[in-house]
Write an enzyme that holds these catalytic residues in place. Structure first.
Site, short mmCIF file in Angstrom:
data_model
loop_
_atom_site.label_atom_id
_atom_site.label_comp_id
_atom_site.label_asym_id
_atom_site.label_seq_id
_atom_site.Cartn_x
_atom_site.Cartn_y
_atom_site.Cartn_z
N SER A 54 0.82 -1.22 0.00
CA SER A 54 0.00 0.00 0.00
C SER A 54 0.85 1.27 0.00
CB SER A 54 -0.98 0.01 1.18
OG SER A 54 -0.34 -0.31 2.39
N HIS B 210 -2.02 -8.96 1.87
CA HIS B 210 -1.71 -7.69 2.55
C HIS B 210 -2.82 -7.43 3.59
CE1 HIS B 210 0.16 -3.91 3.24
NE2 HIS B 210 -0.28 -3.21 2.20
N HIS C 66 5.94 -12.94 7.05
CA HIS C 66 6.13 -11.54 6.64
C HIS C 66 7.26 -11.45 5.62
CE1 HIS C 66 6.61 -7.18 6.85
NE2 HIS C 66 5.37 -7.19 7.31
N ARG D 275 3.64 -5.05 16.52
CA ARG D 275 2.24 -4.60 16.47
C ARG D 275 1.33 -5.71 17.01
NH1 ARG D 275 2.10 -3.06 10.21
NH2 ARG D 275 2.97 -5.18 10.21
N ASP E 122 -1.89 -8.70 11.56
CA ASP E 122 -3.26 -9.11 11.24
C ASP E 122 -3.73 -10.31 12.06
OD1 ASP E 122 -3.63 -7.14 9.25
OD2 ASP E 122 -2.37 -8.32 7.90
N1 NMX Z 1 1.36 -19.96 5.58
C1 NMX Z 1 1.75 -20.86 4.66
N2 NMX Z 1 2.78 -20.66 3.82
C2 NMX Z 1 3.46 -19.51 3.96
C3 NMX Z 1 3.15 -18.55 4.93
C4 NMX Z 1 2.03 -18.80 5.76
N3 NMX Z 1 1.61 -17.91 6.67
N4 NMX Z 1 4.01 -17.53 4.81
C5 NMX Z 1 4.84 -17.83 3.80
N5 NMX Z 1 4.51 -19.03 3.27
C6 NMX Z 1 5.07 -19.68 2.10
C7 NMX Z 1 4.90 -18.77 0.90
O1 NMX Z 1 3.57 -18.91 0.36
C8 NMX Z 1 5.97 -19.28 -0.03
O2 NMX Z 1 5.51 -20.47 -0.62
P1 NMX Z 1 5.90 -20.82 -2.17
O3 NMX Z 1 7.39 -20.98 -2.15
O4 NMX Z 1 5.14 -22.06 -2.43
O5 NMX Z 1 5.46 -19.66 -2.99
C9 NMX Z 1 7.09 -19.63 0.96
O6 NMX Z 1 6.46 -19.82 2.24
C10 NMX Z 1 8.14 -18.54 1.08
O7 NMX Z 1 7.51 -17.33 1.39
P2 NMX Z 1 8.26 -16.20 2.25
O8 NMX Z 1 9.45 -15.77 1.50
O9 NMX Z 1 8.42 -16.64 3.65
O10 NMX Z 1 7.13 -15.05 2.30
P3 NMX Z 1 6.86 -13.86 1.27
O11 NMX Z 1 7.79 -12.74 1.58
O12 NMX Z 1 6.85 -14.35 -0.13
O13 NMX Z 1 5.36 -13.48 1.65
C11 NMX Z 1 3.57 -13.04 3.12
C12 NMX Z 1 5.05 -12.80 2.82
C13 NMX Z 1 3.12 -12.12 4.24
C14 NMX Z 1 2.76 -12.70 1.85
C15 NMX Z 1 3.36 -14.54 3.52
O14 NMX Z 1 4.05 -14.79 4.71
C16 NMX Z 1 1.89 -14.91 3.68
O15 NMX Z 1 1.26 -15.25 2.68
N6 NMX Z 1 1.34 -14.83 4.93
C17 NMX Z 1 -0.08 -15.08 5.15
C18 NMX Z 1 -0.91 -13.86 4.72
C19 NMX Z 1 -0.72 -12.71 5.67
O16 NMX Z 1 -0.77 -12.85 6.89
N7 NMX Z 1 -0.54 -11.50 5.11
C20 NMX Z 1 -0.49 -10.27 5.93
C21 NMX Z 1 0.91 -9.65 5.99
C22 NMX Z 1 0.88 -8.40 6.82
N8 NMX Z 1 0.06 -7.31 6.22
O17 NMX Z 1 -0.73 -6.74 6.85
O18 NMX Z 1 0.25 -7.02 5.02
C1 MLT Z 2 2.23 -3.67 6.40
O1 MLT Z 2 1.88 -3.18 7.47
O2 MLT Z 2 2.29 -2.99 5.37
C2 MLT Z 2 2.49 -5.14 6.33
O3 MLT Z 2 3.09 -5.63 7.50
C3 MLT Z 2 3.17 -5.60 5.08
C4 MLT Z 2 4.59 -5.18 4.84
O4 MLT Z 2 5.23 -4.48 5.63
O5 MLT Z 2 5.12 -5.61 3.79
#
Ligand code: NMX
Ligand code: MLT
Length: 435
Positions: free
Chosen positions: A242, A272, A318, A327, A373
């Site tokens: 964002s 996100h 994350h 947070r 979250d």
């Molecule tokens: N559950 C299952 N698998 C996960 C998770 C999770 N919570 N987090 C990461 N992975 C997987 C990810 O999908 C990826 O799989 P693949 O290789 O098959 O594509 C692998 O682990 C490596 O990912 P990372 O490098 O650890 O994470 P990345 O930086 O790509 O993504 C998020 C970060 C936040 C998108 C990821 O951790 C996620 O999808 N979390 C769950 C959704 C979430 O809580 N999002 C909110 C983040 C905070 N916000 O407010 O924005």
């Molecule tokens: C945020 O607050 O924007 C989330 O934790 C996602 C991020 O920092 O990439």
């Protein structure tokens, strides 16, 4: 107004000379190599942006102008009788680098209350939305429609000088933040059939008014939760989807309403900001499948079934953080103080004790710990705000503070149009052929 926030060309805090000096001395120095994985890997870890308002450390979490969340809780002004920081103070800090006095904070509350009304056509636009349209889509379209009255767009069309951009962007950003409670309140009441939106009270702070428009201002603890919530969700350095989207769109000199509307569309994605909705949906599904007082074994099995189904565990992991999000901790502390025996809070705690181990064992996620979250929904639900689809709107109200502060500074510093270079896979293959 420029005197209210002494920044930019009229201020001694003006960092333009500092940026010039940094570029003159270090402009051609390297951060290290860019590797092909950066291009295919979502640019993770690629140094690409400047934002002084907040910086995220992988181990420690966010600092707003150098201050941690506990430091902000200690230092920023509070409402009379309250113990959580007023988000007005956080915005002041993000923008100026200084902690405001209580009087300056109050002045900002008054200023925002005075700007809070939204145009009638935006009210009508929202009233005509089907209640089935997701609250985030309604939020985005209303914010974008505010561009009808953008001071910056008008002044730009009249041919102002570049040096004047930031002042008009500042005006728009102040209007934007001020109008969000009326937009958010109207969406909430329309979608959930909760009657007419009450009026803003000009003697109250921003969070009280937001809570009031949602129908929760009688509960002082909920108002305190809003103060904490808006403070901690406001900014998370410059690279998150964002914040970065707002900056990118703003770099085309799209006005703050258009830039922030675009930012909201990114926040509406499940990886996100929509994750706060997804967490509650996931917890409720878990409860309906394994019961409300489930054993650790049953919770473990449910988490594994999520992963085996090819889904993510929402609220965990994350892109930058490698520890429990501060947070999350701040919200957990709020829960321990205000709702220690709530069953859903207990489930959130149980999940916290189980999910990291499973994610580590599964071996994919780089960060097995909870993010912001994982905890916000349980607090809102406790106070009766259990409309999960609405949760990301509150995240959006807060994120406006960070996006706005960044837009103002980008225009004050004369930040250029963002335009990184993209490559085709063919180009990469031939670039490294035989190497
Ligand atoms: N559950 C299952 N698998 C996960 C998770 C999770 N919570 N987090 C990461 N992975 C997987 C990810 O999908 C990826 O799989 P693949 O290789 O098959 O594509 C692998 O682990 C490596 O990912 P990372 O490098 O650890 O994470 P990345 O930086 O790509 O993504 C998020 C970060 C936040 C998108 C990821 O951790 C996620 O999808 N979390 C769950 C959704 C979430 O809580 N999002 C909110 C983040 C905070 N916000 O407010 O924005
Ligand atoms: C945020 O607050 O924007 C989330 O934790 C996602 C991020 O920092 O990439």
């Amino acid at each position: 107004l420029f005197l209210l926030f002494p920044i930019g060309p009229v201020s001694e805090l003006n960092p333009v000379p500092q940026v010039k000096a940094i570029r003159a001395e270090h402009g051609k120095k390297s951060f290290g190599p860019v590797v092909v994985d950066h291009l295919y890997g979502g640019m993770r870890g690629l140094p690409a942006l400047i934002w002084d308002g907040s910086v995220l450390d992988a181990e420690e979490g966010i600092r707003f102008r150098g201050k941690t969340i506990p430091e902000c809780q200690l230092l920023l002004p509070k409402a009379p009788g309250g113990s959580e920081p007023l988000p007005e103070g956080l915005f002041w800090l993000l923008l100026t680098g200084e902690v405001p006095t209580p009087e300056q904070t109050k002045e900002l509350s008054r200023d925002w209350a005075a700007r809070a009304a939204i145009p009638e056509f935006v009210e009508e636009l929202l009233d005509r939305c089907p209640t089935t349209l997701h609250p985030m889509s309604q939020f985005s379209l209303a914010v974008i429609a505010l561009n009808h009255n953008s001071s910056f767009a008008k002044a730009y069309a009249e041919g102002i000088s570049k040096k004047e951009y930031w002042g008009y962007v500042f005006e728009d950003c102040m209007d934007l933040i001020a109008k969000l409670p009326n937009i958010a309140g109207r969406i909430f009441r329309n979608v959930y059939g909760l009657g007419k939106v009450p009026s803003i009270d000009p003697t109250k702070d921003y969070s009280w008014n937001l809570a009031h428009l949602l129908g929760f201002s009688d509960n002082e603890d909920f108002v305190e939760l809003m103060r904490l919530y808006i403070t901690i969700h406001s900014d998370h350095e410059g690279g998150n989807v964002s914040a970065h989207t707002g900056k990118l769109v703003g770099s085309a000199l799209s006005d703050p309403f258009l830039a922030y509307g675009a930012a909201l569309n990114g926040l509406a994605g499940p990886l996100h900001g929509l994750a706060n909705q997804e967490v509650l949906v996931w917890l409720r599904k878990m409860q309906s499948k394994i019961g409300e007082d489930a054993s650790d074994e049953a919770v473990k099995e449910y988490v594994w079934s999520t992963l085996k189904g090819g889904q993510v565990v929402p609220g965990y992991g994350h892109a930058v953080l490698r520890k429990t999000d501060p947070r999350y901790i701040a919200q957990r502390e709020f829960a321990l103080k205000h709702l220690p025996n709530d069953p859903l809070f207990k489930l959130v705690g149980q999940v916290y004790s189980i999910v990291p181990g499973i994610l580590l064992e599964a071996g994919k996620a780089k960060n097995p710990w909870p993010n912001v979250d994982a905890h916000s929904g349980v607090l809102l639900t406790y106070y009766g705000l259990n409309q999960m689809q609405y949760y990301t709107v509150l995240f959006g109200v807060s994120r406006a503070f960070g996006v706005a502060a960044q837009l103002i500074w980008d225009r004050a510093l004369g930040a250029p149009l963002e335009r990184p270079k993209s490559y085709s896979s063919e180009a990469i293959k031939s670039m490294f052929a035989g190497k």
